[in-house]
Design an enzyme around this catalytic site. Sequence first.
Site, PDB file in Angstrom:
ATOM      1  N   HIS A  85       0.968  -1.229  -0.038  1.00 40.00           N
ATOM      2  CA  HIS A  85       0.045  -0.076   0.042  1.00 40.00           C
ATOM      3  C   HIS A  85       1.063   1.147  -0.090  1.00 40.00           C
ATOM      4  CE1 HIS A  85      -2.800   2.989   0.801  1.00 40.00           C
ATOM      5  NE2 HIS A  85      -3.925   2.024   0.932  1.00 40.00           N
ATOM      6  N   GLU A 157      -3.995   2.197  -7.306  1.00 40.11           N
ATOM      7  CA  GLU A 157      -4.601   2.997  -6.548  1.00 40.11           C
ATOM      8  C   GLU A 157      -3.493   4.310  -6.746  1.00 40.11           C
ATOM      9  OE1 GLU A 157      -6.484   1.421  -2.790  1.00 40.11           O
ATOM     10  OE2 GLU A 157      -4.553   1.601  -2.235  1.00 40.11           O
TER      11      GLU A 157
HETATM   12  P1  13P Z   1      -9.969   6.031   0.010  1.00 41.33           P
HETATM   13  O1  13P Z   1     -11.134   5.131  -0.562  1.00 41.33           O
HETATM   14  O2  13P Z   1     -10.393   6.614   1.517  1.00 41.33           O
HETATM   15  O3  13P Z   1      -9.598   7.156  -0.751  1.00 41.33           O
HETATM   16  O4  13P Z   1      -8.545   4.960   0.285  1.00 41.33           O
HETATM   17  C1  13P Z   1      -8.207   4.035  -0.698  1.00 41.33           C
HETATM   18  C2  13P Z   1      -7.342   3.297  -0.120  1.00 41.33           C
HETATM   19  O5  13P Z   1      -6.235   3.606   0.024  1.00 41.33           O
HETATM   20  C3  13P Z   1      -7.714   1.846  -0.263  1.00 41.33           C
HETATM   21  O6  13P Z   1      -6.569   1.223   0.149  1.00 41.33           O
END
Ligand code: 13P
Length: 230
Positions: A85, A157
């Site tokens: 992450h 992401e």
């Molecule tokens: P948000 O949905 O709060 O933007 O976070 C996304 C995330 O980092 C999921 O791992």
Amino acid sequence: MIVALNNKCNLGKEEFIKYVEELNNIKTTHQMILAPTFINIPNVKTTTLDLAAQNVSSDTNGAHTGEVSAEQLKSYNVKYCIVGHSERRDKQKETNEEIKLKIEKLFDQDIIPILCCGETKEERLDGKEKEIIEEELSIALDSLDEEKKNKVIIAYEPIWSIGTGLIPTNEQIEEINNFIKSKYNNKVLYGGSANDSNIDELKKCSSIDGYLLGGLSLKPSNLQDFVNKL
Ligand code: 13P
């Protein structure tokens, strides 16, 4: 579709127990995966949610103070684990090589990794998003055998979208997902400010196989709306 819930560092014991009861009432045919903090994992009582962790040690059991091993996760019926992450890459300075080791340890225990990748705002402005993602994925995945490699769930992401309310255009998402899918045979989730208001637009992206939700994961009633719209 996969709907994976990343609680991040949220919810104390009592709040969490109530929260899981609410999640258990969500009606959906989509696969829901819950990734609580380590300390809440033993408090997941459910028949509808698959259990995930948010991190794992790159080592096996032994003298590694503060770490949690894949073997230990397995003993709590954890089936999936988020790795790489951006918050850990940034704050804990996790490297691609370390993430590769974590993935190996997970596969030793038959736990499926959910591997996160994505670019910063600066990297996108410099046109380097594909380069960054390619590096993150290739170091983590390319030495795995095909069977294991294909099992990894990839989560795109964009870092500039996490928790900011900023969402890439569908064209931007499709471009990255199709780039990933041109190299890997894997499911690709989207994560970054996805919620029950923007899902109608996001779901037009045919390359998205599911979502990794942060903020929305903490709001069961909005989650019900989200899965209804999926
Ligand atoms: P948000 O949905 O709060 O933007 O976070 C996304 C995330 O980092 C999921 O791992």
